[in-house]
Design a protein around this motif. Sequence first.
Motif, PDB file in Angstrom:
ATOM      1  N   HIS A   1      -0.316   6.296  -5.419  1.00  0.00           N
ATOM      2  CA  HIS A   1      -0.070   4.920  -4.981  1.00  0.00           C
ATOM      3  C   HIS A   1       0.686   4.082  -6.009  1.00  0.00           C
ATOM      4  N   GLN A   2       0.805   4.598  -7.204  1.00  0.00           N
ATOM      5  CA  GLN A   2       1.613   3.918  -8.215  1.00  0.00           C
ATOM      6  C   GLN A   2       3.018   4.520  -8.184  1.00  0.00           C
ATOM      7  N   LEU A   3       4.025   3.708  -7.937  1.00  0.00           N
ATOM      8  CA  LEU A   3       5.395   4.187  -7.802  1.00  0.00           C
ATOM      9  C   LEU A   3       5.836   4.996  -9.018  1.00  0.00           C
ATOM     10  N   GLU A   4       5.551   4.500 -10.210  1.00  0.00           N
ATOM     11  CA  GLU A   4       5.989   5.205 -11.422  1.00  0.00           C
ATOM     12  C   GLU A   4       5.312   6.567 -11.558  1.00  0.00           C
ATOM     13  N   ASP A   5       4.038   6.670 -11.152  1.00  0.00           N
ATOM     14  CA  ASP A   5       3.344   7.971 -11.198  1.00  0.00           C
ATOM     15  C   ASP A   5       4.039   8.972 -10.282  1.00  0.00           C
ATOM     16  N   ALA A   6       4.388   8.515  -9.072  1.00  0.00           N
ATOM     17  CA  ALA A   6       5.050   9.400  -8.111  1.00  0.00           C
ATOM     18  C   ALA A   6       6.419   9.839  -8.622  1.00  0.00           C
ATOM     19  N   LEU A   7       7.177   8.907  -9.181  1.00  0.00           N
ATOM     20  CA  LEU A   7       8.510   9.241  -9.680  1.00  0.00           C
ATOM     21  C   LEU A   7       8.434  10.158 -10.905  1.00  0.00           C
ATOM     22  N   GLN A   8       7.427   9.953 -11.735  1.00  0.00           N
ATOM     23  CA  GLN A   8       7.239  10.856 -12.878  1.00  0.00           C
ATOM     24  C   GLN A   8       6.876  12.255 -12.409  1.00  0.00           C
ATOM     25  N   ALA A   9       6.093  12.350 -11.316  1.00  0.00           N
ATOM     26  CA  ALA A   9       5.757  13.661 -10.760  1.00  0.00           C
ATOM     27  C   ALA A   9       7.021  14.375 -10.294  1.00  0.00           C
ATOM     28  N   VAL A  10       7.893  13.657  -9.604  1.00  0.00           N
ATOM     29  CA  VAL A  10       9.162  14.248  -9.150  1.00  0.00           C
ATOM     30  C   VAL A  10       9.994  14.702 -10.355  1.00  0.00           C
ATOM     31  N   ASP A  11      10.046  13.871 -11.388  1.00  0.00           N
ATOM     32  CA  ASP A  11      10.791  14.235 -12.600  1.00  0.00           C
ATOM     33  C   ASP A  11      10.219  15.501 -13.244  1.00  0.00           C
ATOM     34  N   ARG A  12       8.897  15.593 -13.291  1.00  0.00           N
ATOM     35  CA  ARG A  12       8.270  16.769 -13.911  1.00  0.00           C
ATOM     36  C   ARG A  12       8.545  18.032 -13.104  1.00  0.00           C
ATOM     37  N   PHE A  13       8.496  17.922 -11.783  1.00  0.00           N
ATOM     38  CA  PHE A  13       8.792  19.098 -10.960  1.00  0.00           C
ATOM     39  C   PHE A  13      10.250  19.515 -11.120  1.00  0.00           C
TER      40      PHE A  13
ATOM     41  N   GLY B   1       0.811  -1.223   0.000  1.00  0.00           N
ATOM     42  CA  GLY B   1       0.000   0.000   0.000  1.00  0.00           C
ATOM     43  C   GLY B   1       0.843   1.272   0.000  1.00  0.00           C
ATOM     44  N   LEU B   2       1.935   1.237  -0.739  1.00  0.00           N
ATOM     45  CA  LEU B   2       2.837   2.381  -0.793  1.00  0.00           C
ATOM     46  C   LEU B   2       2.119   3.618  -1.324  1.00  0.00           C
ATOM     47  N   GLY B   3       2.315   4.734  -0.657  1.00  0.00           N
ATOM     48  CA  GLY B   3       1.759   6.007  -1.110  1.00  0.00           C
ATOM     49  C   GLY B   3       2.819   7.088  -0.987  1.00  0.00           C
ATOM     50  N   ILE B   4       2.948   7.910  -2.008  1.00  0.00           N
ATOM     51  CA  ILE B   4       3.939   8.982  -2.011  1.00  0.00           C
ATOM     52  C   ILE B   4       3.251  10.281  -2.403  1.00  0.00           C
ATOM     53  N   HIS B   5       3.531  11.348  -1.619  1.00  0.00           N
ATOM     54  CA  HIS B   5       3.087  12.675  -2.046  1.00  0.00           C
ATOM     55  C   HIS B   5       4.281  13.627  -1.986  1.00  0.00           C
TER      56      HIS B   5
END
Length: 196
Positions: free
Chosen positions: A52-64, A28-32
């Motif tokens: 909750h999707q690891l790749e979504d969170a990492l893509q968000a960090v990349d975009r920022f 249940g990993l969650g990243i904000h």
Amino acid sequence: DLPEFSKRLRQGVLDGLAEHGASAEEIGLGIHCRLARKFWIGEVQLYTPTLHQLEDALQAVDRFSASYSRSSKTTWTDLKVHGIDHLREQWCQFKAHYVDICASGGWDGPAVAARLEHLETIAVPYRERMFERFGRWAMHKEDPMVLQARSCRRGARPEVREQLICKILQRWRRRIARTRAIEARLEAREVAREKR
């Protein structure tokens, strides 16, 4: 450095999951993301929805990371090195990414954009103080008594001094005109907002 952080985060999470033989979904990993942009919105910190999707969170960090300066760690340094247009371009890029990521995470995109605009308006006095400070710094930097060219202090001909002073005055006038144009745009935006 955000690009490096993104790589380290990805590797750290994947290594941790592999070590425990689990997947992100199983635990249940969650990243904000929590983000600060003091120059544009003051002391307020922005949050993203929990992803909750690891790749979504990492893509968000990349975009920022694309909308943060790679050349300096402070807005003040960016302002001195690149100027206000560069900062504004980065801010617009950041806002677009932030609203898009929040909307894809389930938040109301237009409401998020409206909140950003409201925070940006509230922070206008802080930015004005920064512009004043920047103007004082720029004038000091261009002051003939501060310039590295010692010749202008050691009896340069009056015509040379006059040319130098005229150049400095022209730069100041251009800078003042740019500052007034920025203030006029902000004022017009505020008037338009009040009419809504």
